[in-house]
Design a protein around this motif. Structure first.
Motif, short mmCIF file in Angstrom:
data_model
loop_
_atom_site.label_atom_id
_atom_site.label_comp_id
_atom_site.label_asym_id
_atom_site.label_seq_id
_atom_site.Cartn_x
_atom_site.Cartn_y
_atom_site.Cartn_z
N LYS A 10 47.05 60.16 90.60
CA LYS A 10 47.68 59.34 91.65
C LYS A 10 47.82 60.14 92.93
O LYS A 10 47.52 59.64 94.02
CB LYS A 10 49.04 58.83 91.19
N ASN A 28 42.55 49.16 92.92
CA ASN A 28 43.10 50.51 93.13
C ASN A 28 43.78 51.08 91.88
O ASN A 28 43.44 52.18 91.44
CB ASN A 28 44.08 50.53 94.31
N GLN A 29 44.73 50.35 91.32
CA GLN A 29 45.46 50.87 90.15
C GLN A 29 44.54 51.02 88.95
O GLN A 29 44.61 52.00 88.21
CB GLN A 29 46.66 49.99 89.80
N ASP A 33 43.74 54.42 86.92
CA ASP A 33 43.89 54.51 85.46
C ASP A 33 42.58 54.94 84.79
O ASP A 33 42.59 55.74 83.85
CB ASP A 33 44.34 53.16 84.89
#
Length: 184
Positions: A10, A28-29, A33
Protein backbone atom coordinates in the motif's frame (compact mmCIF):
# COMPACT_ATOMS: atom_id res chain seq x y z
CA UNK A 1 4.39 -11.06 7.87
CA UNK A 2 1.42 -10.75 5.53
CA UNK A 3 0.23 -7.63 7.33
CA UNK A 4 3.64 -5.99 6.94
CA UNK A 5 3.80 -7.03 3.28
CA UNK A 6 0.35 -5.59 2.58
CA UNK A 7 1.22 -2.35 4.37
CA UNK A 8 4.40 -1.99 2.29
CA UNK A 9 2.51 -2.69 -0.94
CA UNK A 10 0.00 0.00 0.00
CA UNK A 11 2.80 2.42 0.93
CA UNK A 12 4.67 1.97 -2.35
CA UNK A 13 1.59 1.20 -4.39
CA UNK A 14 0.01 4.59 -3.95
CA UNK A 15 2.36 6.09 -6.53
CA UNK A 16 2.70 3.02 -8.72
CA UNK A 17 -0.98 2.04 -8.76
CA UNK A 18 -3.37 4.57 -7.26
CA UNK A 19 -1.80 7.61 -8.94
CA UNK A 20 -1.31 5.73 -12.21
CA UNK A 21 -3.80 6.73 -14.91
CA UNK A 22 -3.21 3.44 -16.72
CA UNK A 23 -4.80 1.54 -13.80
CA UNK A 24 -8.57 2.12 -13.70
CA UNK A 25 -9.56 3.54 -10.30
CA UNK A 26 -12.15 0.83 -9.68
CA UNK A 27 -9.29 -1.72 -9.65
CA UNK A 28 -6.89 0.11 -7.32
CA UNK A 29 -7.57 -1.97 -4.19
CA UNK A 30 -7.76 -5.21 -6.15
CA UNK A 31 -4.43 -4.47 -7.84
CA UNK A 32 -2.84 -3.70 -4.45
CA UNK A 33 -4.20 -6.98 -3.10
CA UNK A 34 -2.94 -8.85 -6.17
CA UNK A 35 0.53 -7.36 -5.70
CA UNK A 36 0.67 -8.54 -2.08
CA UNK A 37 -0.62 -11.97 -2.99
CA UNK A 38 1.71 -12.37 -5.99
CA UNK A 39 4.80 -11.44 -3.98
CA UNK A 40 3.89 -13.82 -1.15
CA UNK A 41 2.95 -16.78 -3.35
CA UNK A 42 5.94 -16.07 -5.58
CA UNK A 43 8.28 -16.40 -2.60
CA UNK A 44 6.57 -19.68 -1.70
CA UNK A 45 6.99 -20.93 -5.27
CA UNK A 46 10.69 -20.10 -5.33
CA UNK A 47 11.13 -22.15 -2.16
CA UNK A 48 8.98 -25.06 -3.37
CA UNK A 49 10.96 -25.18 -6.64
CA UNK A 50 14.22 -25.64 -4.76
CA UNK A 51 15.29 -22.00 -4.72
CA UNK A 52 16.53 -21.95 -1.13
CA UNK A 53 19.89 -20.52 -2.14
CA UNK A 54 18.22 -17.80 -4.21
CA UNK A 55 15.99 -16.87 -1.29
CA UNK A 56 18.92 -16.86 1.12
CA UNK A 57 20.72 -14.45 -1.20
CA UNK A 58 17.96 -11.84 -0.93
CA UNK A 59 18.85 -11.45 2.74
CA UNK A 60 22.40 -10.39 1.85
CA UNK A 61 23.15 -6.69 1.45
CA UNK A 62 20.63 -4.91 -0.77
CA UNK A 63 19.87 -7.89 -3.03
CA UNK A 64 16.15 -7.78 -2.23
CA UNK A 65 15.84 -4.29 -3.73
CA UNK A 66 17.86 -5.06 -6.85
CA UNK A 67 15.94 -5.51 -10.08
CA UNK A 68 18.88 -7.67 -11.22
CA UNK A 69 18.20 -10.28 -8.54
CA UNK A 70 16.70 -13.50 -9.96
CA UNK A 71 14.00 -13.72 -7.27
CA UNK A 72 12.97 -10.09 -7.82
CA UNK A 73 12.82 -10.69 -11.57
CA UNK A 74 10.71 -13.83 -11.13
CA UNK A 75 8.29 -12.09 -8.76
CA UNK A 76 8.04 -9.08 -11.09
CA UNK A 77 7.27 -11.29 -14.10
CA UNK A 78 4.65 -13.21 -12.15
CA UNK A 79 2.95 -10.02 -10.93
CA UNK A 80 3.09 -8.50 -14.41
CA UNK A 81 1.40 -11.55 -15.92
CA UNK A 82 -1.27 -11.59 -13.22
CA UNK A 83 -2.05 -7.89 -13.70
CA UNK A 84 -2.44 -8.35 -17.42
CA UNK A 85 -4.60 -11.45 -17.11
CA UNK A 86 -6.84 -10.29 -14.25
CA UNK A 87 -7.20 -6.58 -14.94
CA UNK A 88 -6.51 -6.26 -18.67
CA UNK A 89 -3.48 -4.03 -18.21
CA UNK A 90 -1.31 -3.88 -21.31
CA UNK A 91 2.05 -5.62 -20.98
CA UNK A 92 4.10 -2.39 -20.86
CA UNK A 93 1.99 -0.96 -18.03
CA UNK A 94 1.87 -4.22 -16.08
CA UNK A 95 5.60 -4.82 -16.53
CA UNK A 96 6.51 -1.27 -15.53
CA UNK A 97 4.27 -1.37 -12.49
CA UNK A 98 5.62 -4.73 -11.32
CA UNK A 99 9.22 -3.80 -12.09
CA UNK A 100 8.88 -0.67 -10.00
CA UNK A 101 6.84 -2.08 -7.12
CA UNK A 102 8.41 -5.49 -6.42
CA UNK A 103 12.00 -4.36 -5.71
CA UNK A 104 10.79 -1.52 -3.47
CA UNK A 105 8.42 -3.72 -1.48
CA UNK A 106 10.75 -6.70 -1.19
CA UNK A 107 13.69 -4.45 -0.29
CA UNK A 108 11.64 -2.69 2.39
CA UNK A 109 10.33 -6.01 3.76
CA UNK A 110 13.79 -7.56 4.06
CA UNK A 111 15.22 -4.27 5.34
CA UNK A 112 12.55 -4.18 8.05
CA UNK A 113 13.36 -7.74 9.08
CA UNK A 114 17.09 -6.98 9.21
CA UNK A 115 16.68 -3.73 11.18
CA UNK A 116 17.83 -4.36 14.76
CA UNK A 117 15.84 -1.31 15.91
CA UNK A 118 12.54 -2.68 14.55
CA UNK A 119 11.21 -5.74 16.34
CA UNK A 120 7.92 -5.86 14.43
CA UNK A 121 9.30 -8.31 11.86
CA UNK A 122 12.14 -10.81 12.08
CA UNK A 123 13.87 -12.87 9.39
CA UNK A 124 12.45 -15.98 11.04
CA UNK A 125 8.92 -14.54 10.57
CA UNK A 126 9.50 -14.31 6.83
CA UNK A 127 11.07 -17.76 6.65
CA UNK A 128 8.22 -19.32 8.65
CA UNK A 129 5.56 -17.55 6.60
CA UNK A 130 6.89 -18.62 3.21
CA UNK A 131 8.24 -22.00 4.23
CA UNK A 132 5.70 -23.19 6.74
CA UNK A 133 6.84 -26.56 8.01
CA UNK A 134 9.34 -26.81 5.15
CA UNK A 135 11.59 -23.96 6.27
CA UNK A 136 14.62 -25.87 7.52
CA UNK A 137 16.28 -25.81 4.10
CA UNK A 138 15.97 -22.06 3.85
CA UNK A 139 17.25 -21.56 7.40
CA UNK A 140 20.16 -23.89 6.56
CA UNK A 141 20.95 -21.83 3.46
CA UNK A 142 20.85 -18.60 5.45
CA UNK A 143 23.08 -20.28 8.03
CA UNK A 144 25.48 -21.37 5.27
CA UNK A 145 25.74 -17.81 4.01
CA UNK A 146 26.31 -16.70 7.58
CA UNK A 147 29.23 -19.11 7.82
CA UNK A 148 30.70 -17.70 4.61
CA UNK A 149 30.56 -14.22 6.11
CA UNK A 150 32.48 -15.23 9.22
CA UNK A 151 29.53 -15.67 11.53
CA UNK A 152 30.47 -19.21 12.56
CA UNK A 153 32.20 -18.02 15.72
CA UNK A 154 32.82 -21.47 17.21
CA UNK A 155 33.82 -23.15 13.91
CA UNK A 156 31.26 -25.94 14.15
CA UNK A 157 30.08 -25.52 10.54
CA UNK A 158 26.76 -23.87 11.31
CA UNK A 159 25.49 -20.53 12.57
CA UNK A 160 23.38 -20.92 15.68
CA UNK A 161 22.87 -19.66 19.25
CA UNK A 162 26.34 -20.86 20.23
CA UNK A 163 27.79 -18.44 17.69
CA UNK A 164 25.65 -15.62 19.02
CA UNK A 165 26.89 -16.28 22.55
CA UNK A 166 30.49 -16.45 21.35
CA UNK A 167 30.04 -13.18 19.48
CA UNK A 168 28.64 -11.42 22.54
CA UNK A 169 31.71 -12.44 24.50
CA UNK A 170 34.11 -11.24 21.80
CA UNK A 171 35.09 -7.70 20.98
CA UNK A 172 32.36 -6.05 18.93
CA UNK A 173 29.62 -8.08 20.56
CA UNK A 174 26.40 -9.16 18.98
CA UNK A 175 26.07 -5.89 17.04
CA UNK A 176 29.34 -6.61 15.27
CA UNK A 177 28.20 -10.14 14.45
CA UNK A 178 24.88 -8.99 13.04
CA UNK A 179 26.59 -6.18 11.17
CA UNK A 180 28.82 -8.72 9.40
CA UNK A 181 25.86 -10.91 8.51
CA UNK A 182 23.73 -8.11 7.11
CA UNK A 183 26.54 -6.29 5.35
CA UNK A 184 26.57 -3.22 7.58
Amino acid sequence: MLDQLSALVKQYGDDAIVNNNAVPNQYNQEVLDEASSSIFTGLQQVLSQGGTQQLAEIFQGDNAASSNNAVVQQLSQQLSGNLGAKFGLDSATASGLAGSLVPKVLGALIGKAKNPNDSSLQISDIVNAIGGSNNSGLMDAISQYGAQFGLDQNNDGKVDMGDAMAAVNKKGGLGGLLGKFFGK
